[in-house]
Design a protein around this motif. Sequence first.
Motif, PDB file in Angstrom:
ATOM      1  N   LEU A   1       0.834  -1.209   0.000  1.00 32.03           N
ATOM      2  CA  LEU A   1       0.000   0.000   0.000  1.00 32.03           C
ATOM      3  C   LEU A   1       0.871   1.264   0.000  1.00 32.03           C
TER       4      LEU A   1
ATOM      5  N   ARG B   1       0.685   3.962  -3.044  1.00 32.41           N
ATOM      6  CA  ARG B   1       0.415   5.401  -2.858  1.00 32.41           C
ATOM      7  C   ARG B   1       1.478   6.242  -3.556  1.00 32.41           C
TER       8      ARG B   1
ATOM      9  N   TYR C   1       1.115   5.985  -7.552  1.00 30.58           N
ATOM     10  CA  TYR C   1      -0.202   6.253  -8.130  1.00 30.58           C
ATOM     11  C   TYR C   1      -0.131   7.373  -9.184  1.00 30.58           C
TER      12      TYR C   1
ATOM     13  N   PRO D   1      -4.821  -5.564  -8.591  1.00 30.71           N
ATOM     14  CA  PRO D   1      -5.316  -5.795  -7.227  1.00 30.71           C
ATOM     15  C   PRO D   1      -5.557  -7.273  -6.865  1.00 30.71           C
TER      16      PRO D   1
ATOM     17  N   GLY E   1      -6.424  -6.573  -3.242  1.00 32.09           N
ATOM     18  CA  GLY E   1      -7.262  -5.396  -2.998  1.00 32.09           C
ATOM     19  C   GLY E   1      -6.546  -4.074  -3.127  1.00 32.09           C
ATOM     20  N   ILE E   2      -5.304  -4.110  -3.622  1.00 32.01           N
ATOM     21  CA  ILE E   2      -4.523  -2.866  -3.776  1.00 32.01           C
ATOM     22  C   ILE E   2      -4.001  -2.793  -5.217  1.00 32.01           C
ATOM     23  N   ALA E   3      -4.449  -1.829  -5.942  1.00 26.48           N
ATOM     24  CA  ALA E   3      -3.950  -1.641  -7.318  1.00 26.48           C
ATOM     25  C   ALA E   3      -2.699  -0.764  -7.268  1.00 26.48           C
TER      26      ALA E   3
END
Lengths: 130, 377
Positions: B210, B214, B217, B248, B374-376
């Motif tokens: 994550l 971030r 992104y 994800p 669950g994290i792209a």
Amino acid sequence: MEEGGVRRAPIFFMAVIIVMLVMSLAALILALVAYLTQNTIEYMNVILSVSAIALSVYLLIQMRRKPPSLGFETLKVSTVIKCVKCNYESVREFERGDYVLKEVGSCPKCSGTLHIYSIFREVKEREKTY
Amino acid sequence: MFTEALLVSVQQPAVQQDVMGWIFQLIWILAFIVIWIYGQRIQTTLMLREIEGSLVRLKAMRDRGRQMVISAIKEIGKPNEDPTARVDRLLEHVDIEPVSLDPTGIIRRLEHIIDVRDFRLKDEVRQMAPQADETQINNLTNVLEAALALNQIYKIVRHYYLMGKKTLSFYIILQIQMILPLIMRESEAFASALRAFMLGQPIGDGAGALVAARLMYGREKRLIAQDTVVSEIDLEGRKAYVIKAKGPGGNVGKPGEAIKQIIEGEEGRIALTIIIDAAQKLEGEKPGEVAEGVGVAIGGPGVDKYKVEEIAAKYKVPLSAVLIKEGIEDVVSTMRKEIVDGVEEAIERVKRLIRENTKEGDTVIIAGIGNTIGIAQ
């Protein structure tokens, strides 16, 4: 084993606890009788029987308590949506197909892109003092 | 009636009271003798009962896990035939570690076995769930792995329970009874993971991923190793390679290989490598606490850790670690809010480490480790 149901106590343990309860009650009555007839307090008898009564009541309550969870319960999971341009933020319940950094439309404030900023569950824990 | 009996008892002669007293004395002495002779046997029986209770719970978890895998495959994959038999076969899947008598090249051999296992599991899932896309296949593979772990734990505990029952060996039973609370915690974590994997929710282990997500992104990404992406960004005036597993879907990627390729590509001109990962907290520590250190913060079987250590030692690249603390029950269950807050702090720590340890214009590597479900990016 049924999740959320009340645990059924094994018959053998139930019988042992009931016998212990009856015996300790009898011992307590004997101590009371001795006090009434001879005016002497049998401290040992009183202590042992009272603690045995307490123990059996505790065990009976323990046997009837709810079983611990298996870990399959549905958790409350929140999805935080943020705008990449302004400080717009909204929180909603997690929906299937959500993932972090997924684009989910445009901002109602500035028409910028909205994306899922985070997905989390909240756990309430007692504050520790140590 | 009880009061009458009590009054009669009060009026009984002292001799009768003495008899009752003797009976009670005898009962106490008998109880003492029984405990003295059969104490260990009683303790063994009680321990077996405790293990049996946990075993019933483990079986319930295993069965529920199996059922969840089957229903998830049916729901997502829309298979043409019933996947039950195939799932049952996969739940018995075993991995055989490479021989360690001659440790030369063991990492390479271990990596090969891990690759084959991953490929085999994904391929089986792909065949069972023909309608599932790549992300769903990765998530279903994770669900299957969690169910497999529950099955293995159940069978191991059952083995020790039955062996203890058969031999009545105090020490066999004691071994399993002592570690039972830890086993149960781990099993509950896997049970909780099943739901998170099914729904594709980020898990605690993905904290490192994550952080990287971030940072990268909105930037261009490219695939650098199997299931691993890299993005070149400008951070605090430095050129930063940010690495994470490709999301994800549930993936851990090959961060070791990615870091190795970047260091070799830059011919060792890397001012700092920062690895961010989730780390197991000690009891009493708060989840989401951030700690810093040196070294390679990559868990798992050790293949990626070895690769990074080797290449960093060869080119003398400094290694920093940023750890986000969490409990064993949080690692594979849906990410807690405290861990999300920890991610924010970890990003600030990464920036500070870069400012304090490198100069403007330097090149750094930032690797976010963990399962990126669950994290792209």
